[in-house]
Design an enzyme around this catalytic site. Structure first.
Site, PDB file in Angstrom:
ATOM      1  N   GLY A  65       2.009   1.914  10.876  1.00  0.00           N
ATOM      2  CA  GLY A  65       2.081   3.344  10.579  1.00  0.00           C
ATOM      3  C   GLY A  65       3.364   3.570   9.786  1.00  0.00           C
ATOM      4  O   GLY A  65       4.444   3.092  10.175  1.00  0.00           O
ATOM      5  N   ALA A  66       3.232   4.301   8.668  1.00  0.00           N
ATOM      6  CA  ALA A  66       4.334   4.373   7.705  1.00  0.00           C
ATOM      7  C   ALA A  66       5.689   4.810   8.298  1.00  0.00           C
ATOM      8  O   ALA A  66       6.701   4.110   8.103  1.00  0.00           O
ATOM      9  CB  ALA A  66       3.924   5.264   6.540  1.00  0.00           C
ATOM     10  N   ARG A 106       5.476  -5.769   4.140  1.00  0.00           N
ATOM     11  CA  ARG A 106       4.246  -5.037   3.771  1.00  0.00           C
ATOM     12  C   ARG A 106       4.549  -4.223   2.504  1.00  0.00           C
ATOM     13  O   ARG A 106       5.607  -3.604   2.420  1.00  0.00           O
ATOM     14  CB  ARG A 106       3.773  -4.110   4.899  1.00  0.00           C
ATOM     15  CG  ARG A 106       3.344  -4.844   6.162  1.00  0.00           C
ATOM     16  CD  ARG A 106       2.658  -3.922   7.154  1.00  0.00           C
ATOM     17  NE  ARG A 106       1.280  -3.642   6.762  1.00  0.00           N
ATOM     18  CZ  ARG A 106       0.502  -2.741   7.382  1.00  0.00           C
ATOM     19  NH1 ARG A 106       0.985  -2.044   8.391  1.00  0.00           N
ATOM     20  NH2 ARG A 106      -0.743  -2.548   6.997  1.00  0.00           N
ATOM     21  N   GLN A 221      -7.748   0.710  14.294  1.00  0.00           N
ATOM     22  CA  GLN A 221      -6.614   1.555  14.717  1.00  0.00           C
ATOM     23  C   GLN A 221      -7.097   2.877  15.323  1.00  0.00           C
ATOM     24  O   GLN A 221      -6.420   3.472  16.151  1.00  0.00           O
ATOM     25  CB  GLN A 221      -5.687   1.855  13.523  1.00  0.00           C
ATOM     26  CG  GLN A 221      -4.827   0.703  13.082  1.00  0.00           C
ATOM     27  CD  GLN A 221      -5.482  -0.115  11.988  1.00  0.00           C
ATOM     28  OE1 GLN A 221      -6.703  -0.169  11.890  1.00  0.00           O
ATOM     29  NE2 GLN A 221      -4.685  -0.765  11.153  1.00  0.00           N
ATOM     30  N   ASP A 262       0.364   6.541   3.510  1.00  0.00           N
ATOM     31  CA  ASP A 262       1.356   5.462   3.383  1.00  0.00           C
ATOM     32  C   ASP A 262       2.227   5.661   2.152  1.00  0.00           C
ATOM     33  O   ASP A 262       3.372   5.196   2.107  1.00  0.00           O
ATOM     34  CB  ASP A 262       0.656   4.107   3.334  1.00  0.00           C
ATOM     35  CG  ASP A 262       0.189   3.749   4.731  1.00  0.00           C
ATOM     36  OD1 ASP A 262      -0.897   4.215   5.120  1.00  0.00           O
ATOM     37  OD2 ASP A 262       0.944   3.060   5.447  1.00  0.00           O
ATOM     38  N   ASN A 272      -3.801   5.647   1.738  1.00  0.00           N
ATOM     39  CA  ASN A 272      -3.865   5.643   3.210  1.00  0.00           C
ATOM     40  C   ASN A 272      -4.858   4.553   3.612  1.00  0.00           C
ATOM     41  O   ASN A 272      -5.436   3.872   2.760  1.00  0.00           O
ATOM     42  CB  ASN A 272      -4.282   7.021   3.740  1.00  0.00           C
ATOM     43  CG  ASN A 272      -4.099   7.133   5.249  1.00  0.00           C
ATOM     44  OD1 ASN A 272      -3.033   6.780   5.770  1.00  0.00           O
ATOM     45  ND2 ASN A 272      -5.106   7.577   5.963  1.00  0.00           N
ATOM     46  N   LYS A 273      -5.034   4.397   4.899  1.00  0.00           N
ATOM     47  CA  LYS A 273      -5.879   3.324   5.438  1.00  0.00           C
ATOM     48  C   LYS A 273      -7.225   3.228   4.734  1.00  0.00           C
ATOM     49  O   LYS A 273      -7.847   4.250   4.453  1.00  0.00           O
ATOM     50  CB  LYS A 273      -6.062   3.572   6.943  1.00  0.00           C
ATOM     51  CG  LYS A 273      -6.938   2.596   7.685  1.00  0.00           C
ATOM     52  CD  LYS A 273      -6.543   1.152   7.492  1.00  0.00           C
ATOM     53  CE  LYS A 273      -5.112   0.862   7.888  1.00  0.00           C
ATOM     54  NZ  LYS A 273      -4.639  -0.465   7.395  1.00  0.00           N
TER      55      LYS A 273
END
Ligand code: MRU
Length: 376
Positions: A65-66, A106, A221, A262, A272-273
């Site tokens: 998670g950012a 990452r 998640q 993110d 994002n995801k």
């Protein structure tokens, strides 16, 4: 690395039912984090004591998670220099190496790079200080990490206040049905989180919610982490497979979509995801507001559009052998990007701690970043 189970929490850790989970705490000697790879089956904590352990924890999604990655990376930088005893100039070089190393863990969440830059800036500012010693820099870095930890709670609560206000303008039902993707809750930050903060703050203000959590393939998640934290906080939650969200929206059951980010490019494109883009397209089709909820540390004005956002591709095993069980024949090619980019045109609004930005994003994100008071 010390691994503690729920019963083995140290004296600095206090989690009582009904209180928010603490993703990351400082014990005085180590960074203690919930091992998110073990959720929901086991609530275990790991103590991180050096930068290599922190790199590994970020890479393996022990912490994810950012916003949480940002704070974790900052502590990782501190851990990398905390025992250094030579010349302060040499320590600054060592700090720069440690930050470069942590930056390779990452690539997509900009909060990681934002936090490492902030830590390096604090160390460099000590050049001007009369007390320019290794010990002094170490102290300043730890203080900054602890400040970031405390700030996160304030920032996320402020995001929650703006988000709850926005949600009041969406429909007039006594209870809001929210769809979310991945986990952008307290376990993606330190407490409250981003996308789930309007829900938590809204509940404190008397609003009612039911959250529908996409399971979020391939690492789940949504079903593992979002459902776990919402259950912990007594918020009604329903888990659905990712391919069921369109059906739910077609039946008019969702009042708004809330997702985290993110990285948000200067033009409002949002990384994002993986799977967020599909949710945004379906939301647009069914006229459901699609809100992106993120701190300003996730807004990257140096990145002009989503095309420039580096997208992490993860190990094919996550898709071919999810959680250890083979699900595709041997030798099959796998596509496994961890994130996708939702174009700004699909985003109804971006909620930050300084207020809500709407299109045109190029102007309005710039305004919120250059004059944070403007959005308050
Ligand atoms: O791969 P993850 O679990 O780190 O991905 C997390 C997300 O995509 C979140 O939605 C994002 O980081 C926002 S967290 C407030």
């Amino acid at each position: 690395m010390v691994i503690l189970d729920a019963k083995g929490r140290g004296k600095n850790q206090r989690i009582q039912s009904g209180t928010m989970l603490q993703t990351l705490t400082w014990t005085g000697d180590a960074v203690r984090m919930i091992d998110q790879t073990k959720l929901p089956a086991r609530t275990e904590y790991v103590d991180i004591t050096d930068e290599k352990q922190m790199w590994d924890a970020i890479k393996r999604l022990v912490v994810r998670g950012a916003p949480a990655i940002g704070v974790a990376a900052a502590f990782g930088a501190y851990l990398g220099i905390r025992t250094f005893s030579g010349e302060p100039q040499t320590m600054l070089l060592r700090l720069s190496e440690v930050c470069d190393y942590l930056a390779t863990s990452r690539p997509t969440a900009v909060n990681l790079f934002w936090a490492l830059k902030r830590i390096q800036a604090v160390a460099l500012a000590q050049l001007e200080s009369e007390d320019f010693t290794a010990k002094q820099i170490q102290k300043c870095l730890l203080d900054e990490c602890l400040k970031m930890l405390a700030e996160d709670q304030e920032i996320c609560r402020s995001i929650g206040r703006h988000g709850a206000e926005l949600l009041r303008s969406v429909g007039s039902k006594p209870s809001h049905n929210i769809l979310t993707h991945c986990n952008a809750g307290s376990l993606a930050a330190i407490t409250y989180g981003t996308a789930l903060s309007p829900v938590y703050v809204g509940i404190e203000q008397g609003m009612r919610f039911h959250v529908f959590a996409d399971e979020t393939r391939p690492l789940l998640q949504g079903s593992r982490i979002t459902a776990y934290e919402l259950k912990h906080n007594n918020v009604p939650v329903t888990v659905l497979c990712d391919n069921m969200a369109a059906s739910l929206m077609s039946e008019g059951k969702i009042d708004a979509v809330l997702v985290g980010a993110d990285r948000i490019a200067a033009n409002g494109d949002v990384a994002n995801k993986i799977g967020t883009l599909g949710v945004a397209i379906v939301a647009k089709h069914f006229n459901v507001p699609f809100f992106v909820v993120a701190p300003t540390s996730t807004i990257d004005l140096a990145t002009a559009s989503g095309k420039e956002i580096p997208i992490e591709h993860r190990d094919s095993v996550e898709v071919s052998h999810p959680f250890g069980t083979q699900s595709t024949p041997d030798g099959i090619e796998i596509f496994n990007p961890a994130f996708d980019v939702t174009p700004a045109a699909l985003v109804t609004a971006i909620v930050t701690e300084h207020g809500v930005a709407k299109a045109p994003y190029t102007e309005n994100l710039f305004a919120i970043m250059s004059n944070p008071q403007a959005g308050k």
